[in-house]
Design a protein around this motif. Structure first.
Motif, PDB file in Angstrom:
ATOM      1  N   PHE A  75       0.745  -1.153   0.179  1.00  2.98           N
ATOM      2  CA  PHE A  75       0.078  -0.042   0.180  1.00  2.98           C
ATOM      3  C   PHE A  75       0.801   1.016   0.104  1.00  2.98           C
ATOM      4  O   PHE A  75       0.286   2.319  -0.557  1.00  2.98           O
ATOM      5  CB  PHE A  75      -1.018   0.096   1.177  1.00  2.98           C
ATOM      6  CG  PHE A  75      -1.993  -0.718   0.685  1.00  2.98           C
ATOM      7  CD1 PHE A  75      -3.298  -0.245  -0.147  1.00  2.98           C
ATOM      8  CD2 PHE A  75      -2.375  -2.107   1.111  1.00  2.98           C
ATOM      9  CE1 PHE A  75      -4.327  -1.146  -0.130  1.00  2.98           C
ATOM     10  CE2 PHE A  75      -3.340  -3.079   0.868  1.00  2.98           C
ATOM     11  CZ  PHE A  75      -4.326  -2.402   0.017  1.00  2.98           C
ATOM     12  N   PHE A  79       0.175   4.113  -3.125  1.00  3.81           N
ATOM     13  CA  PHE A  79      -0.176   5.389  -2.801  1.00  3.81           C
ATOM     14  C   PHE A  79       0.968   6.290  -3.142  1.00  3.81           C
ATOM     15  O   PHE A  79       0.835   7.555  -3.356  1.00  3.81           O
ATOM     16  CB  PHE A  79      -0.579   5.500  -1.357  1.00  3.81           C
ATOM     17  CG  PHE A  79      -2.087   4.991  -1.081  1.00  3.81           C
ATOM     18  CD1 PHE A  79      -3.028   5.064  -2.110  1.00  3.81           C
ATOM     19  CD2 PHE A  79      -2.043   4.271  -0.142  1.00  3.81           C
ATOM     20  CE1 PHE A  79      -4.291   4.548  -2.100  1.00  3.81           C
ATOM     21  CE2 PHE A  79      -3.463   3.564   0.109  1.00  3.81           C
ATOM     22  CZ  PHE A  79      -4.578   3.847  -0.834  1.00  3.81           C
ATOM     23  N   ASN A  80       2.245   5.850  -3.260  1.00  5.95           N
ATOM     24  CA  ASN A  80       3.228   6.343  -3.703  1.00  5.95           C
ATOM     25  C   ASN A  80       4.300   5.791  -4.543  1.00  5.95           C
ATOM     26  O   ASN A  80       5.351   5.169  -4.052  1.00  5.95           O
ATOM     27  CB  ASN A  80       4.040   7.248  -2.618  1.00  5.95           C
ATOM     28  CG  ASN A  80       5.091   8.212  -2.870  1.00  5.95           C
ATOM     29  OD1 ASN A  80       5.442   8.183  -4.008  1.00  5.95           O
ATOM     30  ND2 ASN A  80       5.828   8.331  -1.845  1.00  5.95           N
ATOM     31  N   TYR A 103       1.614  11.200   2.696  1.00  2.00           N
ATOM     32  CA  TYR A 103       0.318  10.756   2.385  1.00  2.00           C
ATOM     33  C   TYR A 103      -0.931  11.442   2.991  1.00  2.00           C
ATOM     34  O   TYR A 103      -0.742  11.943   4.309  1.00  2.00           O
ATOM     35  CB  TYR A 103      -0.037   9.417   2.782  1.00  2.00           C
ATOM     36  CG  TYR A 103       1.384   8.401   2.279  1.00  2.00           C
ATOM     37  CD1 TYR A 103       1.231   7.631   1.130  1.00  2.00           C
ATOM     38  CD2 TYR A 103       2.180   8.152   3.188  1.00  2.00           C
ATOM     39  CE1 TYR A 103       2.023   6.874   0.777  1.00  2.00           C
ATOM     40  CE2 TYR A 103       3.710   7.109   2.639  1.00  2.00           C
ATOM     41  CZ  TYR A 103       3.241   6.739   1.541  1.00  2.00           C
ATOM     42  OH  TYR A 103       4.309   5.739   1.007  1.00  2.00           O
ATOM     43  N   ALA A 106      -6.115  10.004   5.035  1.00  4.73           N
ATOM     44  CA  ALA A 106      -6.941   8.724   4.760  1.00  4.73           C
ATOM     45  C   ALA A 106      -6.359   7.676   4.067  1.00  4.73           C
ATOM     46  O   ALA A 106      -6.598   6.581   4.397  1.00  4.73           O
ATOM     47  CB  ALA A 106      -8.210   9.101   3.789  1.00  4.73           C
ATOM     48  N   LYS A 107      -5.324   8.026   3.301  1.00  2.74           N
ATOM     49  CA  LYS A 107      -4.608   6.893   2.364  1.00  2.74           C
ATOM     50  C   LYS A 107      -3.548   6.316   3.650  1.00  2.74           C
ATOM     51  O   LYS A 107      -3.369   5.076   3.430  1.00  2.74           O
ATOM     52  CB  LYS A 107      -3.497   7.632   1.406  1.00  2.74           C
ATOM     53  CG  LYS A 107      -4.530   7.949   0.197  1.00  2.74           C
ATOM     54  CD  LYS A 107      -3.547   8.404  -0.965  1.00  2.74           C
ATOM     55  CE  LYS A 107      -4.714   8.675  -2.059  1.00  2.74           C
ATOM     56  NZ  LYS A 107      -4.070   9.341  -3.210  1.00  2.74           N
ATOM     57  N   PHE A 108      -3.046   7.200   4.501  1.00  2.00           N
ATOM     58  CA  PHE A 108      -2.223   6.659   5.422  1.00  2.00           C
ATOM     59  C   PHE A 108      -3.006   5.531   6.478  1.00  2.00           C
ATOM     60  O   PHE A 108      -2.448   4.680   6.875  1.00  2.00           O
ATOM     61  CB  PHE A 108      -1.517   7.627   6.268  1.00  2.00           C
ATOM     62  CG  PHE A 108      -0.278   7.012   7.023  1.00  2.00           C
ATOM     63  CD1 PHE A 108       0.758   6.786   6.379  1.00  2.00           C
ATOM     64  CD2 PHE A 108      -0.306   6.834   8.456  1.00  2.00           C
ATOM     65  CE1 PHE A 108       2.100   6.267   7.120  1.00  2.00           C
ATOM     66  CE2 PHE A 108       0.669   6.087   9.062  1.00  2.00           C
ATOM     67  CZ  PHE A 108       1.950   5.766   8.493  1.00  2.00           C
ATOM     68  N   ILE A 110      -5.385   3.824   5.403  1.00  7.02           N
ATOM     69  CA  ILE A 110      -5.381   2.453   4.551  1.00  7.02           C
ATOM     70  C   ILE A 110      -4.406   1.746   4.809  1.00  7.02           C
ATOM     71  O   ILE A 110      -4.201   0.566   4.891  1.00  7.02           O
ATOM     72  CB  ILE A 110      -5.852   2.998   3.219  1.00  7.02           C
ATOM     73  CG1 ILE A 110      -7.188   3.353   2.954  1.00  7.02           C
ATOM     74  CG2 ILE A 110      -5.670   1.449   2.320  1.00  7.02           C
ATOM     75  CD1 ILE A 110      -7.646   3.795   1.671  1.00  7.02           C
ATOM     76  N   ILE A 111      -3.231   2.247   4.677  1.00  2.00           N
ATOM     77  CA  ILE A 111      -1.783   1.741   4.885  1.00  2.00           C
ATOM     78  C   ILE A 111      -1.843   1.072   6.173  1.00  2.00           C
ATOM     79  O   ILE A 111      -1.372  -0.126   6.495  1.00  2.00           O
ATOM     80  CB  ILE A 111      -0.519   2.732   4.685  1.00  2.00           C
ATOM     81  CG1 ILE A 111      -0.686   3.326   3.062  1.00  2.00           C
ATOM     82  CG2 ILE A 111       0.848   2.222   4.838  1.00  2.00           C
ATOM     83  CD1 ILE A 111       0.292   4.517   2.993  1.00  2.00           C
TER      84      ILE A 111
END
Length: 184
Positions: A75, A79-80, A103, A106-108, A110-111
């Protein structure tokens, strides 16, 4: 951007002790939750599952630690894609990191949360298929979930951060930033 929180989880002995204490409570909580799930699913007995012992369960847990960190790494890259990902083990903690990568919160989230969701779901499927017995499932799932304590800590920290915050992954933990407009 303005730094509003810096967390060095790798070298903060007090935080490590605190997280380990919380993990003890979590293993008990998750034991009851996963036991209830196992009773609800109640798969039919499958020949040979009762032969799995402690050694096999420990091997499964070891593999799950690798898979868990691999999910974080996956992930991070999703995302990156240009970020570098590395893995390590220090102070009793396995970790994946993408130092210098930023990030949205919200993306972090998920990570941080993906390994718990994916592995717990996978273990439920394995239980339903009769590959693990309910007691083995309960023990493995509860120990894995309690081992997610650091991820839950990240989720708590970022849930308390302002809307629009950015999370920087570092080789020691995370930094949380807000734009200068948010800090006024």
């Amino acid at each position: 951007m303005k730094l509003i929180k810096e967390v060095d989880i790798i070298n903060d002995k007090k935080a490590i002790v605190w997280l380990n204490v919380v993990a003890i409570f979590l293993v008990v909580l998750f034991w009851f939750l996963f036991k209830a799930a196992a009773l609800l699913i109640n798969p039919p007995a499958v020949h040979g599952t009762s032969g799995y012992g402690l050694a096999v369960s420990l091997i499964i847990l070891f593999v799950l630690v690798i898979v868990h960190e691999g999910i974080h790494g996956l992930f991070f890259k999703v995302f990156n894609p240009k970020g570098t990902v590395s893995f390590g083990f220090k102070n009793g903690m396995a970790y994946a990191t993408s130092p210098g990568s930023f990030y949205p919160k919200a993306k972090f989230a998920i990570i941080a949360g993906a390994p718990f969701i994916i592995i717990s779901s996978g273990l439920l499927i394995v239980l339903a298929a009769g590959i693990l017995s309910p007691p083995q499932f309960t023990a493995i799932a509860a120990v894995h979930a309690s081992g997610c304590v650091g991820d839950f800590y990240w989720l708590l920290l970022i849930s308390k951060s302002p809307k629009g915050a950015l999370v920087e992954d570092t080789d020691k933990g995370i930094n949380i930033y807000v734009s200068d407009v948010h800090s006024l």
